[in-house]
Design an enzyme around this catalytic site. Structure first.
Site, short mmCIF file in Angstrom:
data_model
loop_
_atom_site.label_atom_id
_atom_site.label_comp_id
_atom_site.label_asym_id
_atom_site.label_seq_id
_atom_site.Cartn_x
_atom_site.Cartn_y
_atom_site.Cartn_z
N ARG A 122 6.42 3.65 1.29
CA ARG A 122 5.13 3.29 1.98
C ARG A 122 4.99 1.48 1.78
NH1 ARG A 122 1.02 8.13 1.94
NH2 ARG A 122 1.07 8.01 4.02
N GLN A 127 6.32 1.04 7.98
CA GLN A 127 4.98 1.37 8.35
C GLN A 127 5.10 2.16 9.58
OE1 GLN A 127 2.10 -1.32 8.90
NE2 GLN A 127 1.43 -1.31 6.52
N ASP A 130 6.45 5.76 9.28
CA ASP A 130 5.78 6.63 8.27
C ASP A 130 4.91 7.62 8.97
OD1 ASP A 130 4.18 7.31 6.47
OD2 ASP A 130 3.16 5.52 5.46
N SER A 133 1.65 9.16 7.30
CA SER A 133 0.56 8.25 7.94
C SER A 133 0.05 8.72 9.28
CB SER A 133 0.72 6.96 7.75
OG SER A 133 0.85 6.43 6.48
N TYR A 226 -0.96 5.65 -5.11
CA TYR A 226 -1.66 6.90 -5.18
C TYR A 226 -2.73 6.96 -6.08
CZ TYR A 226 1.79 8.24 -1.70
OH TYR A 226 2.62 8.51 -0.55
#
Ligand code: NAD
Length: 377
Positions: A122, A127, A130, A133, A226
């Site tokens: 991440r 991005q 991902d 996501s 996280y």
């Protein structure tokens, strides 16, 4: 030799997504790839075979797998599917590695190079690759739509000839990718939104989307952005503050998750009993057991005719066109930099490839899954 890429039908019941869409298929063909798809595989995502111009359609799944150098998939392959692949081929898919130790072992035996979409780092550069996501964002959106559908109230404030309607109160618990999209969607529908997350960094993000952040005084920022698991004392403190907000909400969307662990229990049965009559919980964490004690994953529970607790599974699959388009794009962005003149040459010094690889040349590459035999919950 031209790279042969295969996209099979997804066989997991209820899976409507596909790892290819016509746009990505065309981009791969333009890179010199021989793209093959199982006949009718994209129908569940509402793409017809005819839309895949230049793609070879293959009826027999055995034939499709047997000749493939690289396979694009959504769900982890079954053992049967894996056995159909030729040794040394590459597969790019979700792998659920924490619960698929047997699969990992078999991929090592077959010298399969597996790129697990859960492992895409991440970082800013990754991005566009991902898939956690892209799919979480869809879940957040759809979760709110489900909540609005099951709600007994309007979301927006309405001034009508029959009087003024108060806007719905929506509470979003867990403000990661899914939660932030849920906030944005509920705001677009006109609800008054409150949000909560254990990571303090999310306060500003929630507020920038128009939600009021609930401060419980507990912060649990963990590794890599996280959340970590809370201590019993922290859980109690969180609970005392949150319960009051839960009891006043019309719709609650829960998305709280801790990687590799069961979903944290945040809404107890006692608290559900104190919720408003006609209120709704959409538990998007039901895949990991749920954030509500009464959630039945995959079911809708009617609690004493008062509260509806919805525990949908695989929500992105319920928006199959856009979920497939975004997912296929994620896969393309991950792999395409390494395709030149119809050949695949993964760069093992590349940070994204190194981190995303689950198995390669008979070895488990991802550190945290090297401990074979130790199944995580
Ligand atoms: P996730 O699905 O693992 O969890 C959802 C949310 O639940 C998280 O925000 C987590 O903090 C929260 N949560 C966990 N326990 C909770 C509890 N007891 N009570 C309330 N909330 C709780 O999260 P995600 O959406 O995958 O995002 C994880 C992280 O990755 C975030 O920091 C996010 O910003 C980051 N991220 C970074 C990038 C990038 O830079 N490329 C892309 C996506 C996500």
């Amino acid at each position: 030799m031209t790279l042969r890429l295969a996209v099979p039908n997804e066989i997991v019941p209820g899976e409507r997504r596909i790892a290819l869409d016509p746009v990505v298929a065309r981009k791969l063909i333009d890179l010199g790839v021989d793209v093959r798809m199982q006949k009718g595989a994209a129908a569940s995502a509402h793409f017809s075979d005819e839309q895949f111009d230049g793609v070879t359609l293959i009826e027999s799944v055995e034939e499709l797998y047997k000749d493939a150098d690289i396979i694009f998939k959504v769900q982890p392959p079954s053992m049967d599917e894996l056995n159909m692949m030729k040794d040394g081929s590459v597969i790019v898919s979700f792998m659920a590695p924490h619960k698929n130790q047997d699969l990992i072992q078999r991929m090592c035996e077959k010298k399969t190079t597996s790129l697990a979409m859960e492992l895409v780092p991440r970082i800013t550069r990754a991005q566009s690759m991902d898939a956690l996501s892209s799919q979480a964002s869809i879940a957040g959106y759809k979760g709110v739509i489900m909540g609005a559908d099951k709600a007994s109230v309007f979301f927006p404030m309405l001034t009508t000839a029959a009087g003024t309607i108060r806007p719905a109160k929506v509470l979003v618990i867990g403000a990661g990718v899914a939660g932030l999209q849920a906030i944005a969607t509920a705001r677009r529908l006109g609800a008054v939104v409150e949000a909560y997350d254990v990571r303090s960094a999310t306060k500003e993000q929630c507020e920038s989307l128009g939600a009021k952040f609930i401060d419980t005084g507990v912060s649990a920022d963990g590794e890599g952005g996280y959340a970590r698991e809370l201590t019993d004392e922290e859980k109690q403190q969180q609970q005392d503050v949150l319960d009051k907000h839960i009891a006043l909400s019309d719709v609650i969307i829960t998305t709280a998750a801790i990687p590799g662990r069961p979903s944290p229990r945040i809404i107890s049965a006692d608290v559900v009993a104190r919720m408003k009559v006609g209120s709704v919980i959409v538990d998007l964490a039901s895949e990991g057991g749920g954030n509500c004690e009464l959630t039945q994953p995959g079911e809708t529970v009617d609690f004493e005719g008062r509260v509806t607790i919805h525990g949908p599974l695989n929500v992105p699959s319920q928006v199959p066109i856009h979920a497939s388009e975004m997912y296929a794009k994620n896969l393309f962005n991950l792999v395409s930099p390494f395709i030149r003149e119809g050949e695949l040459a993964l760069d093992w010094d590349d940070e994204v490839i190194k981190n995303t690889a689950l198995t390669h040349e008979g070895e488990i590459k991802a550190e945290r899954y090297k401990n074979t035999g130790e199944q995580q919950s």
